[in-house]
Design a protein around this motif. Structure first.
Motif, PDB file in Angstrom:
ATOM      1  N   PRO A   7       0.822  -1.216   0.000  1.00  0.00           N
ATOM      2  CA  PRO A   7       0.000   0.000   0.000  1.00  0.00           C
ATOM      3  C   PRO A   7       0.852   1.260   0.000  1.00  0.00           C
ATOM      4  CG  PRO A   7       0.204  -0.819   2.221  1.00  0.00           C
ATOM      5  CD  PRO A   7       0.873  -1.821   1.319  1.00  0.00           C
ATOM      6  N   ASN A   8       0.240   2.335  -0.440  1.00  0.00           N
ATOM      7  CA  ASN A   8       0.909   3.611  -0.275  1.00  0.00           C
ATOM      8  C   ASN A   8       0.547   4.126   1.123  1.00  0.00           C
ATOM      9  OD1 ASN A   8      -1.503   5.204  -0.310  1.00  0.00           O
ATOM     10  ND2 ASN A   8      -1.584   4.987  -2.527  1.00  0.00           N
ATOM     11  N   ILE A  86       0.759 -10.694   9.096  1.00  0.00           N
ATOM     12  CA  ILE A  86       1.470 -11.566  10.035  1.00  0.00           C
ATOM     13  C   ILE A  86       0.818 -12.937   9.870  1.00  0.00           C
ATOM     14  CG2 ILE A  86       2.001 -12.049  12.456  1.00  0.00           C
ATOM     15  CD1 ILE A  86       1.957  -9.003  12.928  1.00  0.00           C
ATOM     16  N   PRO A  87       1.600 -13.975   9.620  1.00  0.00           N
ATOM     17  CA  PRO A  87       1.064 -15.252   9.153  1.00  0.00           C
ATOM     18  C   PRO A  87       0.189 -16.053  10.123  1.00  0.00           C
ATOM     19  CG  PRO A  87       3.455 -15.367   9.362  1.00  0.00           C
ATOM     20  CD  PRO A  87       3.062 -13.959   9.615  1.00  0.00           C
ATOM     21  N   ASP A 112       7.458  -3.832   6.330  1.00  0.00           N
ATOM     22  CA  ASP A 112       7.802  -2.403   6.279  1.00  0.00           C
ATOM     23  C   ASP A 112       6.719  -1.555   5.616  1.00  0.00           C
ATOM     24  OD1 ASP A 112      10.137  -2.703   7.643  1.00  0.00           O
ATOM     25  OD2 ASP A 112      11.431  -2.621   5.868  1.00  0.00           O
ATOM     26  N   GLN A 113       6.105  -2.081   4.554  1.00  0.00           N
ATOM     27  CA  GLN A 113       5.109  -1.278   3.844  1.00  0.00           C
ATOM     28  C   GLN A 113       3.814  -1.090   4.651  1.00  0.00           C
ATOM     29  OE1 GLN A 113       6.416  -4.167   2.922  1.00  0.00           O
ATOM     30  NE2 GLN A 113       5.086  -5.366   1.605  1.00  0.00           N
ATOM     31  N   TRP A 114       3.676  -1.757   5.814  1.00  0.00           N
ATOM     32  CA  TRP A 114       2.496  -1.603   6.681  1.00  0.00           C
ATOM     33  C   TRP A 114       2.881  -1.075   8.066  1.00  0.00           C
ATOM     34  CZ3 TRP A 114      -2.499  -1.777   5.375  1.00  0.00           C
ATOM     35  CH2 TRP A 114      -2.836  -2.348   4.150  1.00  0.00           C
ATOM     36  N   ARG A 115       4.062  -0.567   8.239  1.00  0.00           N
ATOM     37  CA  ARG A 115       4.541  -0.212   9.576  1.00  0.00           C
ATOM     38  C   ARG A 115       3.813   0.965  10.219  1.00  0.00           C
ATOM     39  NH1 ARG A 115       9.638   1.192   6.622  1.00  0.00           N
ATOM     40  NH2 ARG A 115       9.461   3.420   6.239  1.00  0.00           N
TER      41      ARG A 115
END
Length: 167
Positions: A7-8, A86-87, A112-115
């Motif tokens: 995501p952005n 998260i699995p 990282d892209q969801w931090r």
């Protein structure tokens, strides 16, 4: 699905904020229900109400508030798991609990892209814990008034009168 896997920041903030609003709404509904139940019970309390009943009421309030927070964190963990960020559900819940309580020292983290979601979870925890604390202050104020009324009633009584006056 490509949007969700990378995501952005705007999408990340929008989804996080919408989820936070849901969590805070759920908290509000839960807090109101707990307050209503406390008020219904409290009107039947007098300075002769047995202490074990008052202690039981306090335990139920605390248990209800804790259950509310566990429910809210589960509502956060479900989409984290469902989106595959998260699995495992257990690890998702662990991560959310770490973020929600602002402890943040866990070994599980978001990609990282969801931090940005982590701090949003923390914001919802700060808000809801603050709200819960205000409810506990209100409840404990009522208990304090009751304790003062009991002390006034027992003021000047001899120890033998107190021992025989109440079970």
């Amino acid at each position: 699905m490509n949007e969700l896997s990378a995501p952005n920041p705007v999408l990340e903030l929008v989804l996080g904020t919408l989820t936070m609003i849901v969590i805070i709404f759920v908290h509000g509904v839960g807090i109101r229900a707990i307050n209503r139940q406390f008020s219904r019970c409290w009107i039947h309390v007098s300075d002769t109400t047995p202490l074990w009943r008052l202690d039981g009421m306090l335990a139920l309030i605390i248990g209800s508030l804790a259950t509310l927070h566990f429910t809210e964190t589960l509502l956060w963990a479900a989409p984290v798991f469902a989106l595959g960020l998260i699995p495992s559900l257990r690890d998702s819940y662990y991560y959310v609990l770490q973020s929600y309580t602002t402890l943040g020292t866990g070994v599980v983290s978001l990609p990282d892209q969801w931090r940005l979601i982590g701090p949003i979870i923390a914001m919802s925890g700060l808000f809801t814990f603050g709200w819960t604390a205000s409810v506990l202050v209100s409840v404990m104020t009522e208990f304090g008034k009751m304790d003062r009324a009991r002390a006034e009633r027992h003021k000047g009584r001899s120890p033998s009168e107190d021992a025989g006056g109440r079970a």
